[in-house]
Design an enzyme around this catalytic site. Structure first.
Site, mmCIF file in Angstrom:
data_model
loop_
_atom_site.group_PDB
_atom_site.id
_atom_site.type_symbol
_atom_site.label_atom_id
_atom_site.label_comp_id
_atom_site.label_asym_id
_atom_site.label_seq_id
_atom_site.Cartn_x
_atom_site.Cartn_y
_atom_site.Cartn_z
ATOM 1 N N GLU A 185 0.864 -1.182 0.000
ATOM 2 C CA GLU A 185 0.000 0.000 0.000
ATOM 3 C C GLU A 185 0.897 1.227 0.000
ATOM 4 O OE1 GLU A 185 -3.186 -0.091 3.139
ATOM 5 O OE2 GLU A 185 -2.240 -2.019 3.575
ATOM 6 N N LYS A 196 8.063 -0.886 6.342
ATOM 7 C CA LYS A 196 7.915 0.364 5.604
ATOM 8 C C LYS A 196 9.155 0.552 4.738
ATOM 9 C CE LYS A 196 9.243 2.813 9.812
ATOM 10 N NZ LYS A 196 8.777 3.676 10.883
ATOM 11 N N LYS A 248 2.348 4.571 1.575
ATOM 12 C CA LYS A 248 2.531 5.081 2.931
ATOM 13 C C LYS A 248 2.211 6.566 2.885
ATOM 14 C CE LYS A 248 5.846 5.187 6.727
ATOM 15 N NZ LYS A 248 5.181 6.321 7.293
#
Lengths: 333, 523
Positions: free
Chosen positions: B222, B391, B224
């Site tokens: 996805e 991340k 960030k």
């Protein structure tokens, strides 16, 4: 009151009838020195009269030729038309108040003084006088210095709580450093204490003069050795904390022993993690008590917070005047 | 009061966060109940004792001390409570009063009567305790202890973990007896309030090389988003919006709360969004700064949630389900919510890691700060477990700046000039653009320190001004417009990435370079 025997001049307090200055801030022909702190005892005078210990301290700091002539005070003496006598001030080793007398009038210039017990010097002696000249370093009613033994306990407790961190305590080289060491010894701390190189000669001199300091070791080791120091008490002059010297210690607790440490903002500005309120000056209560006890006809106020002491004198119905002498630093040395 | 006063002193003078935690944990371990609970509440600002007004305190001290002497003292000390604590006549007696007595009495005393009550206590207390009392009574402890830090200290006591404590924190009230009982081995307290915070799941950083050890098929990706991570919880009519550390920020976002007509707990990114366009972080910051925003701000800076996950839905706890299943439930749930306020974070299609790298290199909106990777088969876990979520942030921005000012560091950097303010050229002058203090090796620290000592041209208290001779490469995450900084820009998370001993100051970047990053809409 008739013509005073001492008058304030830009260079310091001047006695016309004896032709000398007390603690002058510039070189003069003849100076009487109360004690060895740098803002009171300067080099370069023609002749100096002081206690033997103050002369020896000045020689350590400035070299043996710090003045043209040196005379150690032994007993009351005549200088011109005045009689001069020295009396213990309880401030640092060798410190004295200077009493000047002529024509039935006596003025006492007390220099810096303290009333709490200090084993390195004789206790302050109240001398009856017409004019008492007092410092005003801590002359605000917020300054009420706690028992120094209690402050030392704070230091030792911190060392117990963080045994892996060396404790670096800032203390002025003359008087305060030795005082901190003595307080540690009195509290039962008998391990060797590390001292910065700038303290060595004055500590040696205290020991020579019979002030017991226990085992001292130089804190001049290299980084590898200092980095390995864990449970250690290190004393250094405040200037050392701004120098690369301090970098050799691993994660130190930075402390500072001073009457100023009573004010939180002062401690924080200096980056002090462990403020120790240990002073060699009178606090507000000792100062006002001393003036009340001596009960002079007039109070003259020198360096520090003159306004508050003037206000106190007004409330007490005492005659007082500020001298506005220059050259005395807020933080001696 | 004595131990509490000591704790305040330690907290005030201890620079490091870790040392503060030690001091707090140490106190909480040893202080009795209910004292420690009250102390905790006082430190975190959760104790409302009616706030004695400065005028009341001044009047009180005016009866004991000459006003002129007081004024001179206050002028010197600079802090009202500290001045009164020091100047108050008498020595008192350490330990004369205990904290619970003080707190409970203040809570029960009508405001108009607090003056005489406090004066009587000041007579009985020693100076450092007087200070603690006055700070307590005026509600201004300010010793750098957030609720989060307090909970971290509680988690150090050897009982429940930080996540477990955060889960029950809301709904607990001072003096937190049930909490301390639980920490010491008793029963876990029942959750008292509705819509409590649930500890969030966090990710760990990864880079391109790290990805090679992972199978892309096992992960969902996805964007960030550069907002703040929040949790929206609605249960039994109670609606709350929490930050990721569990602070309740509902009051600042009535536009979100008004549309939380569901039963459940959702995890997402709080953003300012105008239609499809997500606004820069600075816009959100404007909203965060207002505890109760006005109509105009609500209209010009509308808040929205971009949802990542669902923890609970209609009385069902979904946290143990795998990511893919939760994701399906999330999409179904969002269908019923107001699309202006809630949408779902897009799942990015990719096959190989290099496909994802290409997406990451060209994000569709500038408010994207990289990509998130979530293992499809893992449950929602509290804290920062290593492995399920990563991340992969976009590369930081870089500029070359000139070091202008230096200050000595604390703790392990004690004595080293290691905090630097740096600037860039604007016409012929250097204008400060940021401050940084991390990212040096020991060797670099020593060399920088020497540089500072040799290039000082002026001193302002502890700060040294330097001749412009050293260039550093500064890495940062983004730029905000700023009216507080002379340069007009403020960097986010600046750190010194490289020291350019080789580069002349004249070749450092110009302010235009930074302004273009703003104007280009890049942030």
């Amino acid at each position: 009151m008739s013509d005073p025997i001492l008058i304030p001049r830009p260079e310091g307090l001047y006695c016309p009838q004896g032709d000398f200055f007390i603690d002058p801030s510039r070189p003069v022909a003849r100076a009487l020195i109360t004690h060895g702190h740098a803002d009171h005892a300067r080099a370069g005078h023609g002749a100096v009269l002081a206690t033997r210990q103050t002369l020896e301290i000045m020689a350590i700091r400035y070299g043996a030729d710090f003045a043209g002539q040196r005379q150690a005070y032994e007993a009351p003496l005549r200088l011109g038309e005045v009689t001069v006598s020295f009396h213990p001030a309880g401030h640092v080793l060798g410190s004295a108040q200077i009493a000047v007398e002529a024509g039935g009038q006596r003025i006492v210039a007390s220099g810096d003084y303290a009333r709490v017990s200090n084993p390195s010097c004789a206790p302050f002696e109240p001398v009856p006088c017409d004019i008492f000249i007092s410092e005003a370093t801590f002359a605000l009613p917020v300054f009420r210095h706690p028992d120094p033994a209690q402050e030392m306990e704070k230091l030792l407790a911190s060392m117990r709580a963080a045994p892996e961190r060396p404790h670096l305590i800032g203390a002025y080289a003359l008087g305060k450093a030795q005082r901190v060491i003595m307080l540690a010894r009195e509290a039962g701390y008998d391990a060797p204490i590390y001292i910065h190189g700038a303290l060595q000669r004055l500590c040696d001199y205290h020991i020579e003069q019979g002030v017991p300091l226990g085992e001292l070791r130089p804190a001049t080791m290299d980084k590898a050795e200092a980095g390995g120091l864990r449970e250690a008490l290190v004393i250094a002059p405040p200037s050392a904390f701004a120098s690369p010297w301090v970098q050799r210690f691993a994660d130190p607790v930075i402390g500072f022993a001073s009457g100023w440490m009573q004010i939180r903002a002062r401690a924080r500005q200096r980056g002090v993690e462990l403020p120790l309120v240990i002073s060699d000056h009178v606090d507000w209560e000792d100062l006002t008590r001393t003036v009340t006890e001596i009960d002079p006809a007039e109070l003259w106020i020198t360096h520090g917070r003159e306004e508050a002491l003037m206000r106190w004198a007004e409330l007490e119905g005492r005659r007082a005047r500020p001298l506005h002498l220059v050259g005395y630093e807020e933080e001696p040395e | 009061m004595r131990d509490f006063a000591r704790l305040l002193e330690r907290l005030a003078f201890t620079p490091g966060r870790n040392a503060k935690l030690d001091a707090l944990a140490d106190y909480l371990r040893h202080a009795p109940d209910p004292e420690r609970g009250y102390a905790l509440a006082a430190l975190t600002g959760e104790l409302d004792l009616g706030r004695a007004q400065p005028a009341v305190l001044r009047a009180m001290v005016g009866e004991r001390v000459d006003p002129e002497l007081f004024a001179l003292s206050y002028d010197y000390v600079g802090d009202l409570a500290e001045t009164i604590a020091l100047i108050w006549p008498g020595d008192g007696e350490p330990g004369a009063l205990d904290l619970p007595h003080v707190v409970e009495t203040l809570q029960d005393t009508p405001k108009i009567r607090t003056g005489p009550v406090i004066a009587d206590w000041l007579d009985r207390l020693a100076p450092s305790e007087r200070y603690a009392l006055l700070k307590l009574a005026t509600g201004g402890l300010r010793v750098g202890v957030s609720a989060r830090l307090a909970r971290m200290a509680l988690a150090r006591l050897g009982g429940p973990s930080l996540e477990e404590i955060e889960e029950i924190w809301h709904g607990l009230a001072p003096p937190y007896r049930a909490l301390f009982d639980w920490i010491e081995g008793g029963e876990k307290p029942e959750r008292a309030g509705l819509a409590p915070f649930r500890p969030v799941m966090l990710s760990t950083p990864i880079d391109r090389e790290g990805l090679d050890a992972l199978d892309p098929a096992e992960f969902a990706a996805e964007w960030k988003w550069d907002g703040i991570r929040v949790q929206a919880v609605a249960e039994g009519g109670e609606r709350r919006l929490y930050s990721r550390t569990g602070e309740d920020i509902s009051g600042a976002f009535p536009d979100i709360v008004a549309h939380m007509g569901f039963e459940g707990a959702l995890d997402g990114e709080l953003l300012v969004r105008r239609g499809d366009q997500v606004a820069p972080f600075g816009d959100l910051q404007k909203r965060l700064g207002r505890k109760s925003p006005g109509k105009a701000l609500l209209a010009s800076h509308p808040a929205a949630l971009r949802l990542y996950d669902v923890l609970l839905w209609e009385d069902e706890d979904l946290r143990a389900l795998p990511f893919d299943t939760r994701r399906e439930r999330l999409e179904a749930a969002v269908a019923d919510l107001n699309p202006e306020r809630f949408d779902v974070s897009e799942v990015l299609p990719f096959g190989a890691w290099d496909d994802l790298a290409a997406l990451r290199a060209a994000p569709p909106q500038v408010v994207i700060e990289g990509v998130m990777l979530k293992r499809r088969d893992t449950p929602y876990m509290a804290g920062r477990p290593k492995g399920p979520w990563f991340k992969w942030k976009r590369d930081p921005r870089l500029i070359d700046a000139v070091v202008l000012y230096a200050q000595r560091g604390h703790g392990k950097r004690s004595g080293f000039y290691s905090d630097f303010t740096f600037g860039v050229w604007e016409d012929e002058a250097l204008v400060p653009v940021g401050k940084a203090y991390s990212g040096f090796t020991d060797e670099e620290l020593r060399r920088l320190d020497r540089f500072v000592r040799n290039h000082t041209v002026d001193r302002f208290g502890p700060v040294r001004a330097l001749s412009p001779a050293l260039v550093v490469e500064v890495a940062f995450e983004g730029l905000n417009r700023s009216t507080r900084h002379k340069s007009g820009v403020a960097m986010r998370f600046p750190r010194i990435s490289r020291i350019r001993w080789d580069k002349p100051a004249a070749e450092a970047d110009r302010i235009e370079t930074l302004r273009e990053m703003l104007d280009g809409g890049e942030d």
